[in-house]
Design a protein around this motif. Structure first.
Motif, PDB file in Angstrom:
ATOM      1  N   SER A   1      26.897  73.317  -3.403  1.00  0.00           N
ATOM      2  CA  SER A   1      26.831  74.459  -2.491  1.00  0.00           C
ATOM      3  C   SER A   1      25.699  74.220  -1.507  1.00  0.00           C
ATOM      4  O   SER A   1      24.930  73.270  -1.621  1.00  0.00           O
ATOM      5  N   GLY A   2      25.597  75.113  -0.525  1.00  0.00           N
ATOM      6  CA  GLY A   2      24.539  74.989   0.463  1.00  0.00           C
ATOM      7  C   GLY A   2      25.095  74.708   1.840  1.00  0.00           C
ATOM      8  O   GLY A   2      26.306  74.750   2.072  1.00  0.00           O
ATOM      9  N   THR A   3      24.182  74.417   2.763  1.00  0.00           N
ATOM     10  CA  THR A   3      24.546  74.165   4.161  1.00  0.00           C
ATOM     11  C   THR A   3      24.105  72.764   4.566  1.00  0.00           C
ATOM     12  O   THR A   3      23.001  72.332   4.245  1.00  0.00           O
ATOM     13  N   LEU A   4      24.989  72.079   5.262  1.00  0.00           N
ATOM     14  CA  LEU A   4      24.703  70.739   5.756  1.00  0.00           C
ATOM     15  C   LEU A   4      24.837  70.744   7.266  1.00  0.00           C
ATOM     16  O   LEU A   4      25.873  71.132   7.812  1.00  0.00           O
ATOM     17  N   SER A   5      23.780  70.328   7.952  1.00  0.00           N
ATOM     18  CA  SER A   5      23.778  70.288   9.413  1.00  0.00           C
ATOM     19  C   SER A   5      24.184  68.890   9.867  1.00  0.00           C
ATOM     20  O   SER A   5      23.488  67.922   9.588  1.00  0.00           O
ATOM     21  N   VAL A   6      25.330  68.802  10.559  1.00  0.00           N
ATOM     22  CA  VAL A   6      25.891  67.506  10.940  1.00  0.00           C
ATOM     23  C   VAL A   6      26.119  67.452  12.448  1.00  0.00           C
ATOM     24  O   VAL A   6      26.746  68.342  13.027  1.00  0.00           O
ATOM     25  N   ALA A   7      25.616  66.406  13.082  1.00  0.00           N
ATOM     26  CA  ALA A   7      25.845  66.188  14.507  1.00  0.00           C
ATOM     27  C   ALA A   7      26.907  65.109  14.681  1.00  0.00           C
ATOM     28  O   ALA A   7      27.045  64.219  13.846  1.00  0.00           O
ATOM     29  N   ALA A   8      27.664  65.201  15.781  1.00  0.00           N
ATOM     30  CA  ALA A   8      28.708  64.218  16.061  1.00  0.00           C
ATOM     31  C   ALA A   8      28.867  64.067  17.562  1.00  0.00           C
ATOM     32  O   ALA A   8      28.648  65.013  18.320  1.00  0.00           O
ATOM     33  N   SER A   9      29.269  62.890  17.987  1.00  0.00           N
ATOM     34  CA  SER A   9      29.515  62.657  19.405  1.00  0.00           C
ATOM     35  C   SER A   9      30.955  63.050  19.747  1.00  0.00           C
ATOM     36  O   SER A   9      31.784  63.275  18.871  1.00  0.00           O
ATOM     37  N   TYR A  10      31.245  63.086  21.040  1.00  0.00           N
ATOM     38  CA  TYR A  10      32.537  63.583  21.529  1.00  0.00           C
ATOM     39  C   TYR A  10      33.729  62.833  20.931  1.00  0.00           C
ATOM     40  O   TYR A  10      34.681  63.441  20.421  1.00  0.00           O
ATOM     41  N   THR A  11      33.697  61.516  20.980  1.00  0.00           N
ATOM     42  CA  THR A  11      34.827  60.724  20.504  1.00  0.00           C
ATOM     43  C   THR A  11      35.025  60.892  19.012  1.00  0.00           C
ATOM     44  O   THR A  11      36.158  61.043  18.529  1.00  0.00           O
ATOM     45  N   VAL A  12      33.936  60.892  18.261  1.00  0.00           N
ATOM     46  CA  VAL A  12      34.008  61.056  16.814  1.00  0.00           C
ATOM     47  C   VAL A  12      34.582  62.420  16.460  1.00  0.00           C
ATOM     48  O   VAL A  12      35.446  62.550  15.588  1.00  0.00           O
ATOM     49  N   LEU A  13      34.101  63.449  17.142  1.00  0.00           N
ATOM     50  CA  LEU A  13      34.558  64.803  16.846  1.00  0.00           C
ATOM     51  C   LEU A  13      36.032  64.986  17.216  1.00  0.00           C
ATOM     52  O   LEU A  13      36.781  65.661  16.519  1.00  0.00           O
ATOM     53  N   GLY A  14      36.461  64.353  18.301  1.00  0.00           N
ATOM     54  CA  GLY A  14      37.828  64.555  18.737  1.00  0.00           C
ATOM     55  C   GLY A  14      38.857  63.717  18.020  1.00  0.00           C
ATOM     56  O   GLY A  14      40.000  64.149  17.833  1.00  0.00           O
ATOM     57  N   TYR A  15      38.480  62.505  17.573  1.00  0.00           N
ATOM     58  CA  TYR A  15      39.478  61.568  17.071  1.00  0.00           C
ATOM     59  C   TYR A  15      39.248  61.098  15.637  1.00  0.00           C
ATOM     60  O   TYR A  15      40.093  60.386  15.089  1.00  0.00           O
ATOM     61  N   PHE A  16      38.148  61.486  15.028  1.00  0.00           N
ATOM     62  CA  PHE A  16      37.855  60.993  13.680  1.00  0.00           C
ATOM     63  C   PHE A  16      37.593  62.101  12.669  1.00  0.00           C
ATOM     64  O   PHE A  16      38.119  62.074  11.552  1.00  0.00           O
ATOM     65  N   LEU A  17      36.785  63.081  13.043  1.00  0.00           N
ATOM     66  CA  LEU A  17      36.287  64.047  12.065  1.00  0.00           C
ATOM     67  C   LEU A  17      37.255  65.143  11.607  1.00  0.00           C
ATOM     68  O   LEU A  17      37.166  65.566  10.451  1.00  0.00           O
ATOM     69  N   PRO A  18      38.124  65.678  12.462  1.00  0.00           N
ATOM     70  CA  PRO A  18      38.890  66.869  12.063  1.00  0.00           C
ATOM     71  C   PRO A  18      39.582  66.784  10.711  1.00  0.00           C
ATOM     72  O   PRO A  18      39.482  67.706   9.891  1.00  0.00           O
ATOM     73  N   GLN A  19      40.298  65.700  10.429  1.00  0.00           N
ATOM     74  CA  GLN A  19      41.009  65.586   9.159  1.00  0.00           C
ATOM     75  C   GLN A  19      40.030  65.577   7.982  1.00  0.00           C
ATOM     76  O   GLN A  19      40.320  66.134   6.914  1.00  0.00           O
ATOM     77  N   HIS A  20      38.860  64.978   8.180  1.00  0.00           N
ATOM     78  CA  HIS A  20      37.876  64.914   7.097  1.00  0.00           C
ATOM     79  C   HIS A  20      37.211  66.272   6.868  1.00  0.00           C
ATOM     80  O   HIS A  20      36.907  66.630   5.723  1.00  0.00           O
ATOM     81  N   LEU A  21      36.986  67.019   7.936  1.00  0.00           N
ATOM     82  CA  LEU A  21      36.411  68.356   7.773  1.00  0.00           C
ATOM     83  C   LEU A  21      37.341  69.250   6.960  1.00  0.00           C
ATOM     84  O   LEU A  21      36.896  70.034   6.116  1.00  0.00           O
ATOM     85  N   GLU A  22      38.633  69.122   7.202  1.00  0.00           N
ATOM     86  CA  GLU A  22      39.612  69.914   6.445  1.00  0.00           C
ATOM     87  C   GLU A  22      39.575  69.556   4.964  1.00  0.00           C
ATOM     88  O   GLU A  22      39.563  70.429   4.093  1.00  0.00           O
ATOM     89  N   ARG A  23      39.524  68.268   4.679  1.00  0.00           N
ATOM     90  CA  ARG A  23      39.514  67.823   3.284  1.00  0.00           C
ATOM     91  C   ARG A  23      38.218  68.214   2.588  1.00  0.00           C
ATOM     92  O   ARG A  23      38.216  68.617   1.425  1.00  0.00           O
ATOM     93  N   LEU A  24      37.093  68.089   3.306  1.00  0.00           N
ATOM     94  CA  LEU A  24      35.809  68.482   2.727  1.00  0.00           C
ATOM     95  C   LEU A  24      35.781  69.967   2.395  1.00  0.00           C
ATOM     96  O   LEU A  24      35.266  70.373   1.349  1.00  0.00           O
TER      97      LEU A  24
END
Length: 304
Positions: A91-114
């Motif tokens: 539990s808790g809060t995690l502060s994560v930064a991401a660049s434009y390309t990573v956020l648009g083409y890499f992260l979304p599916q992983h955020l859903e699974r997490l």
């Protein structure tokens, strides 16, 4: 013969690392075991998944499509093996930064699974430039970042590359370069070039162009990947971009083909970053472990 976990795992490792030898080393198995598994998989699929070249294993168009499904299979298996007790403890809060390309083409599916796997973990996400991400990690404004690790320059940061996305030449369907046995930057320099600028793409491109006697004939600079896609598909220019942002069709429904330059240009590396010397919190360790399990990165060999 039926598909099994071994086929998928070996295929994904080879696709991510680009060489059978590297995949064998990461998985601590023989190269022949991986080669056999890939041949069996190709026989079951009924198509070649890799082109075998002097540089290594390059995904075919069918291989790129299969990789997306294979990653989902591995993630589903990993989720099935994760006990509910483990998910409830985190539990808790995690502060994560991401660049434009990573956020648009890499992260979304992983955020859903997490979110599904760790419902008590709250991820605060920030989209920023590389410079702002580096500064934020060093000054502890962010816990971790998901970035193009090949761009990170600050020596105070630890980076952990998860995968390398091959860069290819994008051309419209029917383009004359598709018929060549080999296409180098000399050939690309003779074509009108569409230069993507987002996430330091132009700076990265010029790094490998400047190592040759050639320069691209830049027709347009744009921060829009969709604009690049449409202009290339319409036959108004070519570009070199990574597989991660590649889609075979423009918004207008026109086809985009790809060619691997000879010799290949440097790949785009994607991964994690955090401040050197910081003690990883349980949430940070979990976030790191999730990605290492998805991309077959041995945590035991990673920096603490």
């Amino acid at each position: 013969m039926s598909l099994n976990f071994r086929h998928v795992k070996y295929f994904v490792a080879t696709a991510n690392l680009g060489q059978v030898s590297r995949a064998a080393k990461e998985l601590a198995i023989s190269q022949s075991a991986i080669t056999t598994a890939i041949k069996e998989l190709e026989a079951m699929v009924g198509a070649r998944l890799f082109e075998r070249t002097a540089q290594g294993m390059e995904l075919t168009e069918g291989g790129r499509r299969f990789l997306a499904s294979a990653n989902r299979i591995l993630t589903s298996i990993d989720e099935a093996l994760t006990t509910s007790a483990t998910t409830e403890e985190v539990s808790g809060t995690l502060s994560v930064a991401a660049s434009y390309t990573v956020l648009g083409y890499f992260l979304p599916q992983h955020l859903e699974r997490l979110e599904k796997r760790y419902p008590n973990l709250r991820i605060q996400l920030y989209e920023l430039s590389r410079e702002m991400i580096e500064d934020g990690l060093v000054t502890n404004r962010f816990d971790m970042a998901v970035v193009l690790t090949s761009n990170i320059a600050n020596p105070e940061l630890v980076t952990e590359t998860l995968l390398s996305s091959q860069r290819r030449l994008w051309v419209p369907s029917g383009h004359h370069l598709l018929g060549r046995d080999a296409v180098g930057l000399k050939d690309v320099a003779e074509e009108p070039y569409i230069m993507l600028t987002v996430d330091e793409a132009a700076h990265t491109a010029l790094r490998y162009w400047n190592q040759t006697p050639y320069q691209p004939q830049v027709k347009l600079r744009t921060s829009s990947i969709e604009a690049v896609r449409s202009i290339v598909a319409n036959g108004q220019g070519v570009t070199i971009l990574s597989d991660m942002v590649y889609r075979p069709w423009s918004l207008e429904g026109r086809r985009i083909e790809t060619v691997v330059p000879t010799p290949p240009v440097p790949a785009m590396s994607i991964g994690l970053a955090w401040r050197q010397g910081v003690e990883l919190t349980p949430a940070m360790k979990l976030f790191r472990h999730y990605f290492s399990s998805v991309y077959q990165t041995p945590v035991s060999q990673l920096p603490a």
